[in-house]
Design an enzyme around this catalytic site. Structure first.
Site, PDB file in Angstrom:
ATOM      1  CG  HIS A  84       5.093   9.706   1.046  1.00 55.83           C
ATOM      2  ND1 HIS A  84       5.738   8.583   1.516  1.00 55.83           N
ATOM      3  CD2 HIS A  84       3.781   9.385   1.015  1.00 55.83           C
ATOM      4  CE1 HIS A  84       4.850   7.639   1.762  1.00 55.83           C
ATOM      5  NE2 HIS A  84       3.652   8.097   1.463  1.00 55.83           N
ATOM      6  CG  HIS A 142       1.623   3.945   7.031  1.00 53.54           C
ATOM      7  ND1 HIS A 142       0.647   4.164   7.951  1.00 53.54           N
ATOM      8  CD2 HIS A 142       1.475   4.938   6.111  1.00 53.54           C
ATOM      9  CE1 HIS A 142      -0.067   5.227   7.615  1.00 53.54           C
ATOM     10  NE2 HIS A 142       0.414   5.703   6.496  1.00 53.54           N
TER      11      HIS A 142
END
Length: 736
Positions: free
Chosen positions: A49, A95
């Protein structure tokens, strides 16, 4: 190492998402065993990420420059020059994992995070968009996820006070175990008032701003870099909790101290919180950073260094401040009721030093934390080519009328009004075109300039042919922006894929990036920011490859923009572009014929550019009264959407073509638009098209109360509208 810290074991290393060879790399880099806090820092900085270790190699091939690009990828958000001393600042982020575990807070904090990325750059957010993907509507969890995610997006955006003006919602069984929540924000700044994350100067105070640090979100970035399996629900504590009212205060305080020239560098505390923000600020400025964690404002007692460094509590910023401005900045933050604490300083050592109550918890080389993150050229295989499905090889199971009514009530085409009416799309008073059309249009300040914005992707195309699918996603966004009359300027992307350690998944990522790059180069539509979200899998089943593209374009005069609704009876309807009846991967083939197969429609980028430029020129000349690009469902679905938007009938006259009727109406050939014009302007439009080398076919005229096509019984527009509008509210009202 402190006595109360756990022993570093292979199990602990694996639990931090680090593979044995990556851990060996850490040992070689620092020459000793890391402390527990250092292990956490490496885990945060080296996960997918934050480090893009599987995608960096391929992302470098994307075009990121143009004369109007002020800041490309590598900062909190991209920045483009829109003229008159103004800049548009925008980015999209995912998200996904948090929203699957805790839909409301996962989606809400996704919105909060992307808004911070924009105002960290010195821009005031003016609009938000989102792209949502859910599983099969009949899956037992889908309704719960739709309800929670939509409420979270609306709850945060509405409370913060930014209009949510556009987006998309799609359904497919491949998202059953992994919904996608991609949030995009657009802000406005002065071109001479952009703020960056690069720290400068030794001994400068590092200041913590915003809300207090808690234990929420610890390992959030690591979780986002792992696929789901059994026990995903147990990860609920890693989902952050948002407070939109605190973020609104943070926005005003940040913009005020920026205006007072207090700021050297600023970074949002997003993924991996304090760790990532501090490392990035120091490393970008070739400086070291020393932090004293006892000075960090916390909302929970007894927090350890490890917890403080990895917390992803929301509404927090890190700033390097001009020392002489410290008291002035503190007074501003106190006025807004926010925490302001000097928690460290810059150094000339190039070390990242963390102290807690005098004890050194971490002492690491700061540049290597980012620069030495693993970089993988993962094995990848291209997706096998699928056969082209001839239009005459598909038999029509229903009449075109019946097929249209069926398609208008399918989850992917049906109206998403139930979703977007939960979002405030007009707050701030600058929304010119609201959700439901091709692109939103926002007035810039008091006008006349406007910004157009949209996001799109067709995952089924990307699965069938990643390169063509990547090209089509960019081309679709280009068309959507052109269809309202705006000049497309730049994109942000959110690349959502499965596990990159599987060569076929990595092949999808590589193929889509290649397609995106080809389209951006040909359309002069560079990538200025973005996000990669990998490991979107549950028990080995990956999502469809979903490279969401968000685009921004500019209008010299927002009042010249057009919408999809024809304005009057008696106007001519034209289709621009060739209709060959491409049925491979079409919604008609899938939802009417029950066949999800074939090669997707090819994308001719030269044609896309020519047609887009022509449409924009005709809108600017005032010839076009309504415009709609043709995408999912083909020509007849686009006509139906225009009739519903206008509450006005459309009559198509008998046409001379050699394409089977169902392929003509429902084929998904690319580079096409429908335009309506006044009958008196017909000859001018035809002349312009001939001069531009654009195929133009007159379909018929507007008027009446029905959609009428040759050989089919007319459909009342009110019946079409009821079919189109009823599926989602009825679905959400059903007992779970």
């Amino acid at each position: 190492m402190s006595a109360n810290e756990p022993k570093i074991t292979p199990e602990l290393v694996a639990g931090h998402g680090l593979k044995p060879d990556e851990y060996q790399r850490i040992l070689d880099l620092i020459g000793r065993e890391p402390t527990f806090t250092e292990l956490g820092i490496f885990s945060a900085m080296w996960n997918e990420h934050c480090s893009y270790k599987s995608s960096r190699l391929h992302l470098k091939t994307l075009p990121t420059k143009a004369p109007w690009v002020i800041q490309g990828p590598g900062e909190n958000a991209g920045v483009i020059d829109i003229g008159d001393g103004l800049a548009a600042v925008f980015k999209m982020e995912s998200h996904n994992h948090p929203s699957y575990i805790e839909p409301y807070q996962g989606a809400a904090t996704g919105v909060g995070g992307i808004l911070r990325d924009v105002f960290t750059m010195g821009a005031r957010p003016i609009a938000a968009l989102n792209a949502l993907r859910f599983g099969d509507p009949e899956h037992p969890k889908t309704r719960h996820l739709v309800s929670g995610v939509v409420a979270g997006v609306g709850g945060y955006g509405n409370s913060f006070g930014v209009p949510t003006v556009g987006g998309l919602v799609g359904f497919h069984t491949r998202y059953d175990g992994n919904c996608l929540v991609n949030a995009m924000a657009v802000g406005l700044a002065r071109t001479d008032g952009i703020f960056y994350a690069k720290a400068t100067g030794v001994g400068m105070p590092i200041v913590y701003l915003g809300s207090k640090t808690g234990r929420d979100g610890i390992h959030g970035a690591t979780m986002a870099s792992a696929e789901f399996g059994e026990g995903a629900e147990e990860k609920r504590p890693t989902v952050q909790v948002g407070d939109p009212f605190a973020e609104k205060l943070l926005l005003e305080a940040c913009l005020e101290i920026m205006a007072k020239d207090c700021v050297i560098a600023i970074q949002d505390m997003g993924a991996a919180g304090l760790t990532c923000s501090a490392v990035e600020m120091g490393a970008k400025g070739d400086l070291g950073v020393e932090l004293h964690l006892e000075d960090v404002p916390t909302r929970e007692a007894g927090m350890t260094a490890y917890e403080m460094m990895l917390s992803e509590s929301q509404e927090r910023m890190l700033m390097v401040l001009k020392p002489e401005k410290e008291e002035e900045a503190k007074a501003i933050f106190r006025k807004w009721g926010l925490d302001f604490a000097v928690i460290g300083h810059t150094t000339d050592t190039l070390r990242f030093v963390i102290k807690h109550n005098g004890e050194v918890k971490a002492d690491l080389p700061i540049k290597e934390l980012g620069d030495e993150a693993p970089l993988y050229d993962r094995p990848h295989v291209a997706s096998p080519a699928l056969p082209v499905i001839a239009s005459d090889a598909v038999k029509a199971p229903l009449s075109s009328r019946a097929a249209l009514l069926k398609l208008m009530a399918t989850p992917d085409i049906a109206s998403k009004r139930w979703v977007y009416e939960q979002y405030d799309s007009i707050i701030l008073g600058n929304t010119v075109q609201r959700p439901g059309g091709d692109a939103a249009v926002i007035r810039v300040e008091h006008g006349p300039k406007g910004l157009a914005m949209t996001c799109d992707v067709t995952p089924r195309y990307c699965e069938a042919d990643p390169v063509e699918g990547g090209k089509q996603a960019v081309a679709e966004v280009y068309r959507n922006i052109s269809a309202v009359g705006a000049k497309p300027l730049a994109i942000t992307d959110n690349l959502n894929f499965g596990n990159p350690e599987r060569p076929e998944i990595m092949g999808q990522l590589v193929g889509c990036i290649r397609g995106i790059g080809e389209a951006c180069r040909e359309l002069d539509f560079p990538v200025v920011s973005g996000n990669v979200s990998l490991y979107n899998e549950t028990n080995g089943r990956a999502i469809l490859p979903t490279p969401t593209i968000g685009g921004v374009g500019v209008l010299d005069d927002f009042s010249t923009s057009v919408a999809i609704a024809p304005k009057a009876d008696g106007e001519d309807i034209f289709v621009l572009g060739e209709t060959k009846g491409w049925l491979g991967q079409s919604l008609y083939l899938r939802d009417v014929c029950g066949r999800e197969e074939g090669a997707p429609p090819p994308v001719d980028l030269t044609q896309e550019r020519r047609h887009g430029e022509f449409v924009r020129a005709m809108i600017a000349e005032g010839l076009v009264s309504a415009c709609h690009d043709i995408s999912d469902g083909g020509l007849l679905v686009a006509l139906a959407e225009m009739a519903i938007a206008a509450k006005r009938g459309l009559t198509v006259e008998p046409l001379d073509h050699d394409v089977p009727a169902h392929a003509f109406w429902f084929g998904e050939d690319q580079a096409r638009y429908i335009v309506t014009i006044r009958a008196a302007d017909r000859d001018r439009l035809v002349t312009h098209a001939a001069g531009a080398g654009v195929t133009l076919t007159r379909l018929g005229a507007t008027g009446g109360d029905s959609l009428t096509v040759p050989g089919e019984e007319p459909i009342l527009v009110k019946d079409l509208s009821e079919t189109f509008e009823s599926w989602l509210p009825a679905y959400m009202a059903r007992a779970a």
